[in-house]
Design an enzyme around this catalytic site. Structure first.
Site, PDB file in Angstrom:
ATOM      1  N   LYS A 126       0.828  -1.213   0.000  1.00  0.00           N
ATOM      2  CA  LYS A 126       0.000   0.000   0.000  1.00  0.00           C
ATOM      3  C   LYS A 126       0.857   1.255   0.000  1.00  0.00           C
ATOM      4  CE  LYS A 126      -4.235  -1.903   1.727  1.00  0.00           C
ATOM      5  NZ  LYS A 126      -5.034  -2.264   2.890  1.00  0.00           N
ATOM      6  N   LYS A 215      -3.799  -7.600 -12.103  1.00  0.00           N
ATOM      7  CA  LYS A 215      -4.961  -7.747 -11.232  1.00  0.00           C
ATOM      8  C   LYS A 215      -5.920  -6.557 -11.341  1.00  0.00           C
ATOM      9  CE  LYS A 215      -5.845  -7.751  -6.337  1.00  0.00           C
ATOM     10  NZ  LYS A 215      -5.478  -7.399  -5.038  1.00  0.00           N
ATOM     11  N   LYS A 218      -8.879  -1.324  -7.503  1.00  0.00           N
ATOM     12  CA  LYS A 218      -9.200   0.116  -7.424  1.00  0.00           C
ATOM     13  C   LYS A 218      -7.938   0.944  -7.579  1.00  0.00           C
ATOM     14  CE  LYS A 218     -11.040  -0.247  -3.339  1.00  0.00           C
ATOM     15  NZ  LYS A 218     -11.674  -1.499  -2.942  1.00  0.00           N
TER      16      LYS A 218
HETATM   17  P1  ADP Z   1      -8.772  -3.494  -4.367  1.00  0.00           P
HETATM   18  O1  ADP Z   1      -7.493  -4.177  -4.844  1.00  0.00           O
HETATM   19  O2  ADP Z   1      -9.622  -3.062  -5.508  1.00  0.00           O
HETATM   20  O3  ADP Z   1      -8.509  -2.405  -3.349  1.00  0.00           O
HETATM   21  P2  ADP Z   1      -9.605  -5.030  -2.118  1.00  0.00           P
HETATM   22  O4  ADP Z   1      -8.196  -5.219  -1.653  1.00  0.00           O
HETATM   23  O5  ADP Z   1     -10.507  -4.129  -1.343  1.00  0.00           O
HETATM   24  O6  ADP Z   1      -9.622  -4.622  -3.638  1.00  0.00           O
HETATM   25  O7  ADP Z   1     -10.294  -6.471  -2.260  1.00  0.00           O
HETATM   26  C1  ADP Z   1     -11.045  -7.097  -1.287  1.00  0.00           C
HETATM   27  C2  ADP Z   1     -11.086  -8.582  -1.611  1.00  0.00           C
HETATM   28  O8  ADP Z   1     -11.638  -8.772  -2.922  1.00  0.00           O
HETATM   29  C3  ADP Z   1      -9.705  -9.244  -1.674  1.00  0.00           C
HETATM   30  O9  ADP Z   1      -9.285  -9.721  -0.420  1.00  0.00           O
HETATM   31  C4  ADP Z   1      -9.935 -10.388  -2.640  1.00  0.00           C
HETATM   32  O10 ADP Z   1     -10.536 -11.484  -1.986  1.00  0.00           O
HETATM   33  C5  ADP Z   1     -10.951  -9.817  -3.598  1.00  0.00           C
HETATM   34  N1  ADP Z   1     -10.321  -9.273  -4.816  1.00  0.00           N
HETATM   35  C6  ADP Z   1     -10.024  -7.987  -5.070  1.00  0.00           C
HETATM   36  N2  ADP Z   1      -9.500  -7.837  -6.307  1.00  0.00           N
HETATM   37  C7  ADP Z   1      -9.466  -9.082  -6.848  1.00  0.00           C
HETATM   38  C8  ADP Z   1      -9.035  -9.599  -8.117  1.00  0.00           C
HETATM   39  N3  ADP Z   1      -8.580  -8.811  -9.075  1.00  0.00           N
HETATM   40  N4  ADP Z   1      -9.139 -10.937  -8.320  1.00  0.00           N
HETATM   41  C9  ADP Z   1      -9.648 -11.768  -7.370  1.00  0.00           C
HETATM   42  N5  ADP Z   1     -10.070 -11.337  -6.154  1.00  0.00           N
HETATM   43  C10 ADP Z   1      -9.980 -10.016  -5.887  1.00  0.00           C
END
Ligand code: ADP
Length: 347
Positions: A126, A215, A218
């Site tokens: 992060k 991946k 956000k």
């Molecule tokens: P972001 O990367 O958009 O900030 P988060 O970290 O809030 O997403 O994601 C919360 C949960 O959603 C993760 O712990 C995971 O289980 C799932 N997740 C997020 N992005 C993906 C992805 N690209 N592929 C599979 N699972 C994902």
């Protein structure tokens, strides 16, 4: 779960499965969230006693605008309800409505070596993504541990990326029990991570520097929202980065963002049919994208309609959250009483 069921759940009912999971209200939920977590959350909440909460304290590490935080918080509630979360089956609430989360977190901070937090993969990631390395971000896994332990959670459904945090929770449960609990009467069960790995990483709409899909996240701004619709959805899907293969040549399915996304929606037969088309000379990425667009629209059509209905009933959504918090808090208070007693905060 009925109110009487929740009230009867004593802290030492730890033998049964208690599912606990937090959802960050830090932006619109996307297809990665859906296939990597939400879909399984929706399945699990009907099967076990379950506490699902919107972690607005955690979101403060990245959202520092009151209006935006409020909006994201309610949006997550709307998303979950629209996608099939039934508040009669399990608790859905907002983390800050149960102050015992942060109360327990403070106690756990005193059992957590700073060096352990500094080594956190997610913390380092992060910071690399540009978030400020403040104490909130560093201590994020400890609040997460409190989120789980305050309900005596035994099962935590998370993506593989969260495994390290659950290890910290497990260590903190053991350490608390060792330091404060007498003999064979531990306060906290040691929870298990339930890794939601039946879906590979969902790729976003772009490629990394080396031309590989990356991946959906956000933080990369490469998401397709679950509730995106109309032109906005179309633009995102039609704008997915692809190889440049002449229409007459076969297109590789391996490593193709569009095909990887199609696989999430299509059954085996449909996948084979589309893979076959990828080899044909009259089928290009534009065609594949149109098929993907139709699949996304179809998959979420019902949820989208339900969400629109719910948007017209903000009082209902607030009631669900309030009642969820009341039920959850009854259980959290029980644990907190035992913690206060064990630590010596009551005098
Ligand atoms: P972001 O990367 O958009 O900030 P988060 O970290 O809030 O997403 O994601 C919360 C949960 O959603 C993760 O712990 C995971 O289980 C799932 N997740 C997020 N992005 C993906 C992805 N690209 N592929 C599979 N699972 C994902």
């Amino acid at each position: 779960m009925s109110e009487s069921q929740a009230a009867q759940q004593a802290p030492d009912a730890a033998e049964s499965t208690v599912v606990v999971s937090g959802i960050q209200p830090s932006g619109a939920l996307h297809l990665g969230n859906y296939f990597g977590a939400i879909r399984q959350h929706i399945e699990l909440h009907r099967k076990h006693e379950a506490y699902f909460f919107i972690v607005n304290y955690h979101a403060l590490t990245s959202v520092q605008d009151a209006e935006v935080l409020r909006e994201h918080t309610l949006n997550v509630a709307l998303d979950y309800l629209a996608l099939g979360f039934d508040p009669d089956e399990a608790c859905l609430f907002v983390q800050s409505d149960v102050p015992e989360h942060t109360e327990l977190a403070w106690i756990l901070y005193n059992l957590t070596p700073v060096s352990r937090l500094e080594k956190g993969v997610s913390y380092k990631e992060k910071i690399a993504q540009g978030l400020a390395p403040n104490a909130g971000l560093l201590n994020y896994p400890v609040l997460q541990a409190a989120d789980i332990l305050i309900y005596g959670g035994t099962r935590v459904p998370v993506g593989a990326d969260q495994k390290q945090h659950i290890e910290i929770t497990r260590d903190l449960a053991r350490r608390f029990n060792r330091v404060y609990a007498e003999g064979d009467d531990p306060v906290f069960p040691v929870p298990e991570a339930h890794i939601l790995n039946d879906v590979a990483v969902v790729p976003g709409t772009d490629r990394d520097d080396q031309g590989r899909p990356r991946k959906m996240s956000k933080s990369y701004g490469n998401t397709i929202g679950i509730f995106d619709e109309g032109e906005a959805l179309k633009d995102k899907v039609m704008g997915i980065t692809t190889d440049s293969v002449p229409l007459a040549d076969p297109m590789p399915t391996e490593g193709d963002n569009v095909f990887s996304l199609i696989k999430l929606f299509a059954d085996d037969e449909k996948q084979n049919e589309i893979a076959e088309k990828y080899r044909h000379s009259d089928y290009g990425y534009g065609h594949a994208k149109k098929e993907l667009l139709a699949m996304i629209e179809d998959e979420f059509a019902e949820a989208r309609a339900r969400r629109k209905e719910l948007e017209q009933r903000p009082d209902y959504v607030r009631d669900v959250l309030r009642e969820g918090a009341q039920q959850a808090r009854r259980r959290a208070k029980r644990y907190m009483e035992r913690v206060r007693e064990a630590v010596g905060l009551n005098y």
